[in-house]
Scaffold this motif. Sequence first.
Motif, PDB file in Angstrom:
ATOM      1  N   VAL A  26     -10.993   3.920  -8.247  1.00 31.73           N
ATOM      2  CA  VAL A  26     -10.804   2.483  -8.496  1.00 31.73           C
ATOM      3  C   VAL A  26     -12.136   1.781  -8.671  1.00 31.73           C
ATOM      4  O   VAL A  26     -12.307   0.937  -9.557  1.00 31.73           O
ATOM      5  CB  VAL A  26     -10.002   1.831  -7.349  1.00 31.73           C
ATOM      6  CG1 VAL A  26     -10.026   0.303  -7.468  1.00 31.73           C
ATOM      7  CG2 VAL A  26      -8.561   2.329  -7.363  1.00 31.73           C
ATOM      8  N   THR A  27     -13.096   2.113  -7.827  1.00 26.02           N
ATOM      9  CA  THR A  27     -14.386   1.424  -7.849  1.00 26.02           C
ATOM     10  C   THR A  27     -15.510   2.247  -8.458  1.00 26.02           C
ATOM     11  O   THR A  27     -16.514   1.696  -8.906  1.00 26.02           O
ATOM     12  CB  THR A  27     -14.796   1.032  -6.419  1.00 26.02           C
ATOM     13  OG1 THR A  27     -14.914   2.225  -5.621  1.00 26.02           O
ATOM     14  CG2 THR A  27     -13.766   0.113  -5.790  1.00 26.02           C
ATOM     15  N   ILE A  35      -7.524  -7.973  -2.716  1.00 27.27           N
ATOM     16  CA  ILE A  35      -6.973  -6.657  -3.034  1.00 27.27           C
ATOM     17  C   ILE A  35      -5.750  -6.430  -2.153  1.00 27.27           C
ATOM     18  O   ILE A  35      -5.853  -6.388  -0.929  1.00 27.27           O
ATOM     19  CB  ILE A  35      -8.028  -5.555  -2.805  1.00 27.27           C
ATOM     20  CG1 ILE A  35      -9.196  -5.739  -3.784  1.00 27.27           C
ATOM     21  CG2 ILE A  35      -7.403  -4.173  -2.968  1.00 27.27           C
ATOM     22  CD1 ILE A  35     -10.351  -4.778  -3.551  1.00 27.27           C
ATOM     23  N   LEU A  86     -10.935  -1.427 -11.213  1.00 28.50           N
ATOM     24  CA  LEU A  86     -11.100  -2.706 -10.529  1.00 28.50           C
ATOM     25  C   LEU A  86     -11.642  -3.762 -11.487  1.00 28.50           C
ATOM     26  O   LEU A  86     -11.225  -4.933 -11.444  1.00 28.50           O
ATOM     27  CB  LEU A  86     -12.029  -2.550  -9.331  1.00 28.50           C
ATOM     28  CG  LEU A  86     -12.228  -3.799  -8.461  1.00 28.50           C
ATOM     29  CD1 LEU A  86     -10.887  -4.286  -7.908  1.00 28.50           C
ATOM     30  CD2 LEU A  86     -13.193  -3.523  -7.321  1.00 28.50           C
ATOM     31  N   ASN A 116     -13.707   7.559  -5.084  1.00 30.83           N
ATOM     32  CA  ASN A 116     -12.801   6.425  -5.262  1.00 30.83           C
ATOM     33  C   ASN A 116     -12.786   6.017  -6.728  1.00 30.83           C
ATOM     34  O   ASN A 116     -13.675   5.329  -7.207  1.00 30.83           O
ATOM     35  CB  ASN A 116     -13.243   5.252  -4.381  1.00 30.83           C
ATOM     36  CG  ASN A 116     -12.223   4.126  -4.368  1.00 30.83           C
ATOM     37  OD1 ASN A 116     -11.351   4.034  -5.237  1.00 30.83           O
ATOM     38  ND2 ASN A 116     -12.324   3.250  -3.376  1.00 30.83           N
ATOM     39  N   GLN A 133       0.838  -1.201   0.000  1.00 28.25           N
ATOM     40  CA  GLN A 133       0.000   0.000   0.000  1.00 28.25           C
ATOM     41  C   GLN A 133       0.870   1.246   0.000  1.00 28.25           C
ATOM     42  O   GLN A 133       0.584   2.215  -0.724  1.00 28.25           O
ATOM     43  CB  GLN A 133      -0.919  -0.007   1.215  1.00 28.25           C
ATOM     44  CG  GLN A 133      -1.839   1.194   1.306  1.00 28.25           C
ATOM     45  CD  GLN A 133      -2.832   1.278   0.171  1.00 28.25           C
ATOM     46  OE1 GLN A 133      -3.210   0.252  -0.393  1.00 28.25           O
ATOM     47  NE2 GLN A 133      -3.251   2.473  -0.176  1.00 28.25           N
ATOM     48  N   LEU A 180      -4.653  -0.422  -2.904  1.00 29.44           N
ATOM     49  CA  LEU A 180      -5.676   0.343  -3.613  1.00 29.44           C
ATOM     50  C   LEU A 180      -5.514   1.816  -3.269  1.00 29.44           C
ATOM     51  O   LEU A 180      -5.482   2.188  -2.097  1.00 29.44           O
ATOM     52  CB  LEU A 180      -7.072  -0.152  -3.223  1.00 29.44           C
ATOM     53  CG  LEU A 180      -8.276   0.464  -3.929  1.00 29.44           C
ATOM     54  CD1 LEU A 180      -9.418  -0.557  -4.025  1.00 29.44           C
ATOM     55  CD2 LEU A 180      -8.782   1.711  -3.196  1.00 29.44           C
ATOM     56  N   VAL A 189      -4.917  -0.180  -8.502  1.00 30.25           N
ATOM     57  CA  VAL A 189      -5.392  -1.307  -7.711  1.00 30.25           C
ATOM     58  C   VAL A 189      -4.578  -2.537  -8.084  1.00 30.25           C
ATOM     59  O   VAL A 189      -4.246  -2.744  -9.252  1.00 30.25           O
ATOM     60  CB  VAL A 189      -6.908  -1.571  -7.925  1.00 30.25           C
ATOM     61  CG1 VAL A 189      -7.220  -1.881  -9.375  1.00 30.25           C
ATOM     62  CG2 VAL A 189      -7.408  -2.657  -7.001  1.00 30.25           C
TER      63      VAL A 189
END
Length: 820
Positions: free
Chosen positions: A477-478, A460, A592, A475, A317, A463, A451
């Motif tokens: 990523v999502t 995961i 993602l 966010n 991370q 992220l 990600v």
Amino acid sequence: MPAFRSVFANPLIHIEKMPSMKSLFRVFFWLLLSGLSVTLVASAGLYLYLSPKLPPVDSLREVKLQTPLRVYSSDGKLIGEFGEQRRTPLKYDQIPPLYIKALLAAEDAEFFEHHGVSLRGLVRAGSHLLKSGQIQSGGSTLTMQLARDFFLTRKQIFSRKFNEILLSIEIERKFTKEEILELFNNKMFFGNRAYGLQAAAQIYYGRDVQDLSAAQYAMIVGVLKAPSAYNPLANPKRAMIRRDWILGRMHKLNYIDQATYQAAINEPNTASYHGTTLDVNAPYVAEMARQEALDRFGEATYIDGYRVYTSVDSSLQAAAQTALIRGLMDYDQRHGYRGPERHLKPSTDQDYNDWLDELQTIPVLGGLLPAAVLEVKPREIKVLLSDSDIVELTWEQGFENLRPYLTEDSRGAVYKAATEFLKTGDVVRIIRDADGNWRFNQVPAVQSALVALDPVDGAIRSLVGGFDFKQSHFNRVTQGARQPGSSFKPLLYTAALENGFTPASIINDAPIVIENTGSGVAWRPENDDGKFVGPMRLRQALYRSRNLVSIRLLRAIGMQNALDSLERFGFNKRDFPRDLTLALGTHELTPLQMATAYASFANGGFKVTPYLVTRIEDSNGRIVYEANPQKVCRSCAQPNQPELDETGQAAQPVTVTNAAPRIIDERIAYLMDSMLKDVVEKGTGRLAKQRLERSDLAGKTGTTNGPRDTWFAGYNPKMVATVWVGFDQNTLLGRREFGSSAALPIWIDFMRAALEGMPEQLRRQPEGIVTVRINPDTGKPAQSGDPDAIFEVFLSEDRGRTASSSLEETEQATLPEELF
């Protein structure tokens, strides 16, 4: 007269007529007894009246202290805390003895002698009441305070005090002194959202309670009297007076010696606000975990002390966060300086307190500190930080190649002097570099998302949803669905290999004109470089990212076949456009979703579902939820065969009940992996090969029209990662920006850390794959002695087959085109 004399002449006669001392004592005794009886009857009546209304003190054993939700990485590092009451319960043996002495000196020196009620304290409180006519102190013991805060209120009425006394006596009967102290120090409010001793130590001093001094213990104890009035942050002067009084009590009671007392009295007030001390910077991860816990447990999530453990690795991370921030700053510096964030009015204070107040409202973003310009010289500036520090920056500290931003495609001439673009009162940003030196910089306007997944089970591993969570909670990523561009092509190529094409199939990279009968406007798709190179092999077309080849390929395999193929990757085929733009990755997907699709290439053809939360524990450490992800299991179809990973090494056996489904034939997955490795070996992703110097990397760049979105999705058998770079406003990035220049460097920086120390993972060739020498121009088996022959891999049944003629026939029949 004689009678009168006789009385005085005989004293015995006088005594019998007067009351005797014995009679007086008897009267006093009966009055006292009557008073006591009345008191006992009144007390008994009061007890009988109040006792049924009192809660059972045994409930203290089951009491749930309001404890915030905490989120942890897979290696137990704290990455998030949510809840109004900050609390970290302690066991009695974790409470420092010196703190207990400070507490007893201030609140209840006779704690270990009394049985819940101190008669001396009550008499003292009564005396104060009689003298002043007001309740100045309640004479409460620690046990009485505990009873009040658990069961009663702070309202100053006599009935509450009687309830306190009754409950305290009952608590002392049921609990040990140590248990009472443990409950007290975990329950009490210490101001600033701190409930309990450990939370107070963290908030006021940013340290564990074991690491504080006698003066700091006294300061914390002093808050208990009135958390707002004696708070060292809100009222430091009163807090210091209270602290010193407690230290004096500790010395008077011989809890500390003269030297300790003197040192403590001389110690300055070191309290300052410390927010939650996080071990890992992963706010987007913490927010995702919070939402999942909230969905499961409702509002109890924030008070019942749940601990959420995620699959995120703390070191990965940190690497992802660093890589993303560095990549966006590099992009930003390529496009020029946009000017100060804001301008402050001239300060009316020689100490610049008004500027400091405003600077403190500006958040630090990505390590970039806000600073107010105090002085500007041609080759040097002086700036003020929010903590009142003053920093001097020379020309070599970020100014030497600075140019003004004009457009996304152009910059102005290099600045010659700081006076050209800065003036006193401007708010700018500075940051420390790797060597600890300050450098001039600015917050990037561009955004990114990264990600990384474990391709074996979809966990995961890292992220990052944007440059900084404080800047934007969105966010990416999502939530950030964007056009993936050419990074989408491998999904289409997979369908092509399943429908008769091979890596050696020849497709024409030539212009196409498609008439739109609805609008009357023709569509003329182009390649990124605006050029066309003619017939080429499918393998070449992928690593050179030729758009026209992808369009022809989609037309050849048929729209329905393509959509059916995409659905197995987890997409809803009804969401995709039913036109040829699909071949260019025009349908919006999240990073993602892209990482999940690429995981199937990394693991050899299995579908995994990404997940973040591995388990949730309650405040007692009991597991209340545990993930059971589907995992890659190559031997599940053949139970007696040993489990091997993609490299042919022994793998951890997986039970059939949680086996991930196979969605790509093992041989097709091998061919796709081989083609995606060439993207890194000699195509648009070759920068990864040059910098990481590994042979087990595969992936694909993506760049959309404009360009507006840039991508790199890639992997090795142990890690898959996707990076997106673009503007939230979907504006242009600049004509010289591509997936290879904006997204790929971030991916490289992350994977360098993720794969450090990991040996190369060379994929095992499955049965049913053959290697054939072919002519690179025709894609057909090479003649003996052909000096230009190269090796290509095929399905055994497709040996020597190119499918080029069938593609040409299909196009001639169904796809109008104009070659020019």
